[in-house]
Design an enzyme around this catalytic site. Structure first.
Site, PDB file in Angstrom:
ATOM      1  N   ALA A  65      46.831  50.255  41.014  1.00 25.81           N
ATOM      2  CA  ALA A  65      47.310  50.489  39.690  1.00 25.81           C
ATOM      3  C   ALA A  65      48.254  49.088  38.899  1.00 25.81           C
ATOM      4  CB  ALA A  65      48.414  51.851  40.467  1.00 25.81           C
ATOM      5  N   GLY A 109      45.035  52.267  43.918  1.00 27.08           N
ATOM      6  CA  GLY A 109      44.309  52.911  42.898  1.00 27.08           C
ATOM      7  C   GLY A 109      43.037  53.098  42.335  1.00 27.08           C
ATOM      8  N   GLU A 112      40.395  54.822  45.248  1.00 24.95           N
ATOM      9  CA  GLU A 112      40.810  55.916  45.083  1.00 24.95           C
ATOM     10  C   GLU A 112      40.627  56.343  43.525  1.00 24.95           C
ATOM     11  OE1 GLU A 112      45.496  55.083  45.133  1.00 24.95           O
ATOM     12  OE2 GLU A 112      45.888  56.755  46.866  1.00 24.95           O
ATOM     13  N   GLU A 132      48.299  49.435  49.892  1.00 24.21           N
ATOM     14  CA  GLU A 132      49.780  48.348  49.316  1.00 24.21           C
ATOM     15  C   GLU A 132      50.607  49.200  50.304  1.00 24.21           C
ATOM     16  OE1 GLU A 132      47.096  51.669  49.553  1.00 24.21           O
ATOM     17  OE2 GLU A 132      47.197  52.733  47.236  1.00 24.21           O
TER      18      GLU A 132
HETATM   19  N1  CAA Z   1      48.484  45.297  39.178  1.00 27.66           N
HETATM   20  C1  CAA Z   1      48.992  44.185  38.352  1.00 27.66           C
HETATM   21  N2  CAA Z   1      48.062  42.201  38.480  1.00 27.66           N
HETATM   22  C2  CAA Z   1      47.308  42.440  39.328  1.00 27.66           C
HETATM   23  C3  CAA Z   1      46.768  43.944  40.087  1.00 27.66           C
HETATM   24  C4  CAA Z   1      47.530  44.742  40.142  1.00 27.66           C
HETATM   25  N3  CAA Z   1      47.393  45.640  40.507  1.00 27.66           N
HETATM   26  N4  CAA Z   1      45.546  43.037  41.357  1.00 27.66           N
HETATM   27  C5  CAA Z   1      45.649  41.919  40.290  1.00 27.66           C
HETATM   28  N5  CAA Z   1      46.272  41.482  39.212  1.00 27.66           N
HETATM   29  C6  CAA Z   1      46.686  40.302  38.344  1.00 27.66           C
HETATM   30  C7  CAA Z   1      47.493  39.014  39.198  1.00 27.66           C
HETATM   31  O1  CAA Z   1      48.241  39.069  39.750  1.00 27.66           O
HETATM   32  C8  CAA Z   1      47.001  38.109  38.385  1.00 27.66           C
HETATM   33  O2  CAA Z   1      47.285  37.708  37.254  1.00 27.66           O
HETATM   34  P1  CAA Z   1      47.922  36.027  36.742  1.00 27.66           P
HETATM   35  O3  CAA Z   1      46.111  35.160  36.891  1.00 27.66           O
HETATM   36  O4  CAA Z   1      48.533  36.489  35.518  1.00 27.66           O
HETATM   37  O5  CAA Z   1      48.779  35.799  38.023  1.00 27.66           O
HETATM   38  C9  CAA Z   1      45.114  37.672  38.232  1.00 27.66           C
HETATM   39  O6  CAA Z   1      45.411  39.414  38.662  1.00 27.66           O
HETATM   40  C10 CAA Z   1      43.915  38.057  39.156  1.00 27.66           C
HETATM   41  O7  CAA Z   1      45.035  38.011  41.127  1.00 27.66           O
HETATM   42  P2  CAA Z   1      45.155  36.870  41.967  1.00 27.66           P
HETATM   43  O8  CAA Z   1      45.185  35.458  41.028  1.00 27.66           O
HETATM   44  O9  CAA Z   1      46.178  37.836  43.516  1.00 27.66           O
HETATM   45  O10 CAA Z   1      43.809  37.368  42.159  1.00 27.66           O
HETATM   46  P3  CAA Z   1      43.081  36.712  44.301  1.00 27.66           P
HETATM   47  O11 CAA Z   1      41.233  37.017  43.638  1.00 27.66           O
HETATM   48  O12 CAA Z   1      43.310  35.141  44.729  1.00 27.66           O
HETATM   49  O13 CAA Z   1      43.278  37.840  44.729  1.00 27.66           O
HETATM   50  C11 CAA Z   1      42.944  39.867  45.309  1.00 27.66           C
HETATM   51  C12 CAA Z   1      42.979  38.825  44.086  1.00 27.66           C
HETATM   52  C13 CAA Z   1      42.955  40.028  46.628  1.00 27.66           C
HETATM   53  C14 CAA Z   1      43.145  41.576  44.226  1.00 27.66           C
HETATM   54  C15 CAA Z   1      44.709  40.323  44.798  1.00 27.66           C
HETATM   55  O14 CAA Z   1      44.661  40.102  43.547  1.00 27.66           O
HETATM   56  C16 CAA Z   1      45.950  41.428  45.440  1.00 27.66           C
HETATM   57  O15 CAA Z   1      46.006  41.625  46.866  1.00 27.66           O
HETATM   58  N6  CAA Z   1      45.971  42.411  44.236  1.00 27.66           N
HETATM   59  C17 CAA Z   1      46.597  43.602  44.822  1.00 27.66           C
HETATM   60  C18 CAA Z   1      46.407  44.394  44.894  1.00 27.66           C
HETATM   61  C19 CAA Z   1      47.279  45.741  45.816  1.00 27.66           C
HETATM   62  O16 CAA Z   1      47.653  46.030  46.474  1.00 27.66           O
HETATM   63  N7  CAA Z   1      46.793  47.428  44.963  1.00 27.66           N
HETATM   64  C20 CAA Z   1      47.698  48.734  45.134  1.00 27.66           C
HETATM   65  C21 CAA Z   1      48.159  48.396  44.150  1.00 27.66           C
HETATM   66  S1  CAA Z   1      49.062  49.759  44.699  1.00 27.66           S
HETATM   67  C22 CAA Z   1      48.408  50.874  44.150  1.00 27.66           C
HETATM   68  O17 CAA Z   1      46.889  51.190  43.596  1.00 27.66           O
HETATM   69  C23 CAA Z   1      49.254  52.180  44.547  1.00 27.66           C
HETATM   70  C24 CAA Z   1      48.441  53.643  44.408  1.00 27.66           C
HETATM   71  O18 CAA Z   1      48.115  53.840  45.015  1.00 27.66           O
HETATM   72  C25 CAA Z   1      48.308  54.681  42.934  1.00 27.66           C
END
Ligand code: CAA
Length: 258
Positions: A65, A109, A112, A132
Site C-alpha cells: 500500500a 498489500g 495480499e 508491515e
Molecule cells: N509506498 C510508497 N512508496 C514506496 C513504497 C510504498 N509501499 N515502496 C517503495 N516506495 C518508493 C520509495 O519511497 C522510493 O521513492 P523515492 O525514489 O521517491 O524515494 C521508490 O519507491 C523506490 O524505493 P526504494 O528507494 O526504497 O527502493 P529499494 O530498491 O532500495 O528498496 C523496497 C525496495 C525493499 C521494496 C523498499 O522500497 C521498501 O521496503 N518498500 C516498502 C515495502 C513495505 O513496507 N510495504 C508494505 C506497505 S504497508 C501495507 O501494504 C499495508 C497493507 O497490508 C495493505
C-alpha cells in the site's frame, strides 16, 4: 478507457492489467485500486474475455500500500473510511479466473493483492513479504489470513513477525505460487496460461474458482457437498453435452458458454 495508474489491454481472450507506477515500485494508492476495479469490471462484462492477468513490471509487482498516502491516517479516518476495503476487494469477487504474474517485489498489500487472485505464477526474481511490522502495523488486506492458509502457521508467523522476504523457490516449495518462469518471459508465459484457460468452457472455469475457494470457507463435508452439487448442475449445461460428445467423437469441443 484511459487510465493513469494502470495499463489495461486485451490479448486474444485474455484481459491483461499492468500496475504502472514504476517510480514508487507500483505502490498501491487508492487511485491504482480504483482503476484496477474499473478494469476488472470492464473485462468481466466482456463476453470474449475468459481470464484476467494482473501484473506489475520486472522489478516490482507492487511494494505494498502507498505509505506516503496513508502515513497521516487517523484511526477514525481508517475505520470510518473503511480503508483497504471498498476498492481493494474487487478482485476477490471476480467470477472469471484471475492470475497474478509476480516479478520482483510483492510486499505488504502487493503480496495480499497477489494472494487475492485465483493463483500466482512467479518470476524467478520474485520476492514475497509482509513487512508491515517494520512500519509499526500489521497486514491489513488479508495477508495474515491468506498467507497462513497458503503456507501454514509457522512460515506465516515467521514472515509477518520478522518482515523477511521469501524468494520464488521458497514460495513455490511452500505452495504460495504454482509455477516459476524467468522474469523476462513471465508475462508472455502467464498470458499463455490464461489463454489456455480462456479456451475452456467459461461456466466450468468459473465453477472451478468457486469450488476451490469454498475449500477455505467450509468443512470438508460441506465443501465436498458444494462441489458435488456444482458438478451435478453442470449436467444442465450445453457445454457438458458438447465436451463429452467431443471426447467420444475425438474432436475439439466447441464451447458455447451455455
Ligand atoms: N509506498 C510508497 N512508496 C514506496 C513504497 C510504498 N509501499 N515502496 C517503495 N516506495 C518508493 C520509495 O519511497 C522510493 O521513492 P523515492 O525514489 O521517491 O524515494 C521508490 O519507491 C523506490 O524505493 P526504494 O528507494 O526504497 O527502493 P529499494 O530498491 O532500495 O528498496 C523496497 C525496495 C525493499 C521494496 C523498499 O522500497 C521498501 O521496503 N518498500 C516498502 C515495502 C513495505 O513496507 N510495504 C508494505 C506497505 S504497508 C501495507 O501494504 C499495508 C497493507 O497490508 C495493505
Amino acid at each position: 478507457m484511459t487510465y493513469e495508474y494502470i495499463i489495461a489491454e486485451t490479448r486474444q481472450n485474455v484481459g491483461l492489467i499492468q500496475i504502472n507506477r514504476p517510480k514508487v515500485l507500483n505502490a498501491l494508492s487508492s487511485g491504482v485500486m480504483d482503476e484496477l476495479g474499473v478494469a476488472i469490471d470492464s473485462f468481466e462484462s466482456e463476453s470474449s474475455i475468459g481470464a484476467i492477468v494482473i501484473t506489475g513490471n520486472e522489478k516490482s509487482f507492487a511494494a505494498g500500500a502507498d505509505i506516503s498516502q496513508m502515513k497521516d491516517n487517523t484511526f477514525a479516518e481508517a475505520f470510518m473510511g473503511n480503508f483497504i476495503t471498498s476498492n481493494w476487494e474487487r478482485v476477490t469477487v471476480c467470477r472469471k479466473p484471475v492470475i497474478a504474474a509476480v516479478a520482483g517485489f510483492a510486499l505488504g498489500g502487493g503480496c495480499e493483492l497477489a494472494m487475492m487472485c485465483d493463483f500466482i505464477v512467479a518470476g524467478d526474481n520474485a520476492k514475497f513479504g509482509q513487512p508491515e511490522i517494520n512500519l509499526g502495523i500489521i497486514p491489513g488486506a488479508g495477508g495474515s489470513q491468506r498467507l497462513t492458509r497458503a503456507v501454514g502457521k509457522s512460515k506465516s508467523m515467521d514472515m509477518c513477525l520478522t518482515g523477511r522476504m521469501m524468494d520464488a523457490e521458497e514460495a513455490e516449495r511452500s505452495g504460495l505460487v504454482s509455477r516459476i518462469y524467468p522474469a523476462a518471459e513471465l508475462v508472455d508465459k502467464v498470458v499463455e496460461i490464461a489463454q489456455e484457460i480462456a479456451e475452456k468452457s467459461q461456466i466450468a472455469a468459473s465453477m472451478v474458482t468457486e469450488v476451490v475457494d469454498r475449500a477455505y470457507e467450509s468443512t470438508l463435508t460441506e465443501g465436498v457437498l458444494f462441489e458435488r452439487r456444482a458438478f451435478h448442475a453442470l449436467f444442465a449445461t450445453e457445454d457438458q453435452k458438447e465436451g463429452m460428445a467431443a471426447f467420444v467423437e475425438k474432436r475439439k469441443a466447441n464451447w458455447k458458454n451455455r
